[in-house]
Enzyme design. Structure first.
Site, PDB file in Angstrom:
ATOM      1  N   ASP A 193       0.817  -1.213   0.000  1.00  0.00           N
ATOM      2  CA  ASP A 193       0.000   0.000   0.000  1.00  0.00           C
ATOM      3  C   ASP A 193       0.855   1.269   0.000  1.00  0.00           C
ATOM      4  O   ASP A 193       0.402   2.325   0.440  1.00  0.00           O
ATOM      5  CB  ASP A 193      -0.956   0.024   1.212  1.00  0.00           C
ATOM      6  CG  ASP A 193      -1.918  -1.142   1.201  1.00  0.00           C
ATOM      7  OD1 ASP A 193      -2.285  -1.598   0.103  1.00  0.00           O
ATOM      8  OD2 ASP A 193      -2.309  -1.617   2.290  1.00  0.00           O
ATOM      9  N   GLY A 194       2.078   1.147  -0.498  1.00  0.00           N
ATOM     10  CA  GLY A 194       2.984   2.290  -0.475  1.00  0.00           C
ATOM     11  C   GLY A 194       3.382   2.784  -1.846  1.00  0.00           C
ATOM     12  O   GLY A 194       4.282   3.615  -1.964  1.00  0.00           O
TER      13      GLY A 194
END
Length: 290
Positions: free
Chosen positions: A234-235
């Site tokens: 999720d980065g």
């Protein structure tokens, strides 16, 4: 726009005269520029450019544009990509059990809002097979677990190659792609090929159950984020986000219900921006020429 266009995206070291050099290359070949967007990041010493021009009357045939742009990028020491507005790339959608994002993407594709083809839907569950096939997509059920992840992702890559897939969309695919898969399908550069929808307003509430954690914190705003996928969970670089207000009377099911609208909208926006070649990645972030 009814006339087909070519789109050049370029990232190169910054220096004076780049706008003139790039636009001059198009003009020298008789191109009529319809959009031109540029960004100079002085801290990074990088120059980003997106130039779109009409193919009608352009002095180079399509097959010669990429080699010529490649020579230009080599001279400038940069990375480039050339695309054409009338090409609808083949896209694969990965899903699990939730259908709202898949249905939204398939509907927007059918209506022409998203300029792409969806020949393939891949899932680790069989639930959405009928929906995919209703829209003319092949549905491939590939169960995946910790024990067979390597074998399952090898099958994914076979399917993607078989259908000539150019972009993968994770539409509520509740599995993490391995670095090996990403290295094979989406080698790191400025033009990523995997988009995910995460059900929070990143960087808040990364990982699992973001709506539950948002409710526990009593937030007044929730959202969803369309982003490129990298090895960092999720980065990846953010493309598009959508938000909706929530209140103290809302419970977790209310946040999930409201959040689904955000998920559909943020993912559709992110995919459209990518397909229109309006996104460029640098320094782990995006420049969105919208």
């Amino acid at each position: 726009m009814t006339t087909a266009t070519a789109i050049l995206q370029m990232i190169c070291p910054d220096k004076p005269g780049l706008v003139r050099e790039l636009s001059g290359w198009v003009a020298a070949n008789g191109g009529n520029i319809v959009h031109a967007d540029h960004h100079s990041d002085q801290g990074a010493g990088l120059f980003l450019s997106r130039i779109e021009w009409q193919l009608e009357g352009f002095g180079l045939p399509r097959e010669a544009i990429c080699p010529t742009a490649s020579a230009l990028a080599e001279r400038l020491g940069g990375q480039y990509k050339v695309n054409f507005s009338d090409v609808r790339p083949p896209v694969a959608i990965f899903v699990s059990k939730q259908d709202h994002c898949l249905l939204d993407l398939l509907w927007r594709t059918r209506t022409g809002e998203l300029p792409m083809q969806v020949p393939l839907v891949i899932s680790n569950h069989p639930d959405l097979g009928a929906l995919a096939e209703e829209f003319g997509a092949r549905f491939a059920h590939v169960p995946i677990s910790a024990a067979n992840r390597e074998e399952a992702e090898a099958r994914h890559l076979e399917l993607l190659a078989e259908h000539g897939i150019e972009l993968v969309i994770l539409a509520k695919y509740m599995q993490v792609l391995t670095p090996a898969f990403l290295d094979s399908f989406d080698p790191p550069d400025a033009f990523h090929r995997v988009i995910n929808i995460h059900h929070s307003f990143l960087p808040a509430f990364q990982g699992a159950q973001p709506y539950h954690r948002a409710w526990e914190r009593g937030v007044k705003l929730i959202g969803a984020t369309g982003h490129y996928v990298t090895e960092q969970l999720d980065g990846g670089p953010i493309i598009a986000q959508s938000t909706v207000p929530v209140g103290h009377r809302d419970e977790v099911p209310d946040l999930i219900r409201l959040g689904r609208d955000c998920e559909r909208l943020a993912l559709a926006r992110a995919v459209r921006l990518h397909l229109k070649r309006q996104v460029m990645v640098y320094r782990g972030r995006t420049a969105v020429f919208a």
